[in-house]
Scaffold this motif. Structure first.
Motif, short mmCIF file in Angstrom:
data_model
loop_
_atom_site.label_atom_id
_atom_site.label_comp_id
_atom_site.label_asym_id
_atom_site.label_seq_id
_atom_site.Cartn_x
_atom_site.Cartn_y
_atom_site.Cartn_z
N MET A 1 0.85 -1.19 0.00
CA MET A 1 0.00 0.00 0.00
C MET A 1 0.89 1.24 0.00
N VAL A 2 0.50 2.26 -0.77
CA VAL A 2 1.26 3.50 -0.79
C VAL A 2 1.10 4.20 0.55
N ASP A 3 1.97 5.18 0.83
CA ASP A 3 1.86 5.86 2.11
C ASP A 3 0.52 6.61 2.19
N LEU A 74 -9.56 0.67 5.85
CA LEU A 74 -10.23 -0.46 6.49
C LEU A 74 -9.42 -1.74 6.31
N SER A 75 -8.60 -1.75 5.27
CA SER A 75 -7.68 -2.85 5.01
C SER A 75 -6.65 -2.32 4.00
N GLU A 76 -5.79 -3.18 3.52
CA GLU A 76 -4.79 -2.77 2.52
C GLU A 76 -5.45 -2.35 1.21
N GLU A 77 -6.60 -2.94 0.89
CA GLU A 77 -7.26 -2.68 -0.39
C GLU A 77 -8.60 -1.97 -0.28
N ILE A 78 -8.99 -1.55 0.92
CA ILE A 78 -10.29 -0.91 1.11
C ILE A 78 -10.13 0.33 1.98
N VAL A 79 -10.65 1.47 1.49
CA VAL A 79 -10.53 2.73 2.22
C VAL A 79 -11.88 3.44 2.23
N LEU A 80 -12.26 3.93 3.40
CA LEU A 80 -13.45 4.77 3.55
C LEU A 80 -12.99 6.22 3.46
N THR A 81 -13.61 7.02 2.60
CA THR A 81 -13.34 8.45 2.56
C THR A 81 -14.55 9.18 3.13
N THR A 82 -14.30 10.27 3.83
CA THR A 82 -15.38 11.10 4.36
C THR A 82 -15.06 12.55 4.04
N TYR A 83 -16.10 13.33 3.75
CA TYR A 83 -15.88 14.73 3.40
C TYR A 83 -17.20 15.50 3.42
N ARG A 84 -17.07 16.80 3.34
CA ARG A 84 -18.22 17.70 3.27
C ARG A 84 -18.31 18.27 1.85
N ILE A 85 -19.52 18.55 1.43
CA ILE A 85 -19.77 19.20 0.14
C ILE A 85 -20.67 20.40 0.39
N TYR A 86 -20.35 21.49 -0.29
CA TYR A 86 -21.25 22.64 -0.32
C TYR A 86 -21.71 22.82 -1.75
N SER A 97 -19.65 9.98 2.15
CA SER A 97 -18.65 8.95 2.41
C SER A 97 -18.64 7.99 1.22
N SER A 98 -17.46 7.51 0.93
CA SER A 98 -17.28 6.57 -0.17
C SER A 98 -16.38 5.45 0.31
N ILE A 99 -16.60 4.29 -0.24
CA ILE A 99 -15.68 3.17 -0.01
C ILE A 99 -14.99 2.90 -1.33
N TRP A 100 -13.67 2.95 -1.29
CA TRP A 100 -12.83 2.71 -2.46
C TRP A 100 -12.13 1.38 -2.29
N LYS A 101 -12.05 0.64 -3.37
CA LYS A 101 -11.43 -0.69 -3.34
C LYS A 101 -10.35 -0.76 -4.41
N LEU A 102 -9.20 -1.30 -4.04
CA LEU A 102 -8.09 -1.49 -4.97
C LEU A 102 -8.34 -2.79 -5.74
N ILE A 103 -8.60 -2.66 -7.05
CA ILE A 103 -8.92 -3.81 -7.90
C ILE A 103 -7.94 -3.82 -9.07
N ASP A 104 -7.15 -4.87 -9.15
CA ASP A 104 -6.16 -5.00 -10.23
C ASP A 104 -5.29 -3.75 -10.36
N GLY A 105 -4.88 -3.21 -9.21
CA GLY A 105 -3.96 -2.06 -9.20
C GLY A 105 -4.61 -0.71 -9.40
N THR A 106 -5.95 -0.67 -9.49
CA THR A 106 -6.67 0.58 -9.71
C THR A 106 -7.69 0.80 -8.59
N HIS A 134 -23.33 -1.97 5.59
CA HIS A 134 -23.79 -2.52 4.32
C HIS A 134 -22.63 -3.17 3.58
N TYR A 135 -21.48 -2.54 3.63
CA TYR A 135 -20.31 -3.05 2.93
C TYR A 135 -19.82 -4.35 3.54
N LYS A 136 -19.77 -4.42 4.87
CA LYS A 136 -19.31 -5.64 5.54
C LYS A 136 -20.22 -6.82 5.24
N GLY A 137 -21.46 -6.55 4.94
CA GLY A 137 -22.38 -7.62 4.58
C GLY A 137 -22.05 -8.24 3.23
#
Length: 147
Positions: A1-3, A74-86, A97-106, A134-137
């Motif tokens: 995982m990158v820093d 959340l793991s080496e390949e799963i990240v939760l992002t949180t932010y505000r929007i105006y 909030s978004s959940i991002w997953k590392l799939i085939d290097g992307t 929902h994601y853990k399910g």
């Protein structure tokens, strides 16, 4: 995982890309950023799925400012992002909030949730918890205590 700093910068760029009108209007562009299993809990209350909804939903042109961006690995390949929007058009704040997953290097967005807000702390906790449960399910996590 990158820093963590580099990962935060990369995911922020991807989140900001999803706010651009030319990306939101392009089924091809969205297809390149969203995972096959993508789903969204929209602020409207609708649940959208990539395989059912892209192309059927007309995403409006938006003028939004993103702030308070954080990542929560959340793991080496799963990240939760949180932010505000105006939203500059309707003068509305939302928590996202978004959940991002590392799939085939992307990194691909796998899940998204948005809530309009006046009370940022309590709604952010609800949004994060809703997304994680929902994601853990759908996925099993490594046996490192993450789920």
């Amino acid at each position: 995982m990158v820093d963590k700093s580099s990962l935060k910068e990369l995911l922020l760029e991807l989140e900001e890309k999803l706010l651009k009108p030319e990306i939101r209007a392009s089924k091809d562009e969205l297809t390149n950023i969203l995972s096959e299993a993508f789903f969204e809990f929209g602020s409207s209350g609708k649940v959208l799925y990539k395989n059912e909804s892209i192309g059927e939903v007309n995403l409006s042109t938006v003028y939004m400012k993103l702030s308070d961006f954080e990542i929560h690995p959340l793991s080496e390949e799963i990240v939760l992002t949180t932010y505000r929007i105006y939203n500059e058009l309707n003068k509305q704040h939302s928590l996202r909030s978004s959940i991002w997953k590392l799939i085939d290097g992307t990194w691909l967005e796998d899940a998204f949730s948005s809530r309009y807000t006046n009370n940022s702390f309590s709604l952010m906790l609800i949004t994060q918890t809703e997304a994680i449960l929902h994601y853990k399910g759908r996925f099993s996590f490594a046996a490192n205590g993450a789920g």
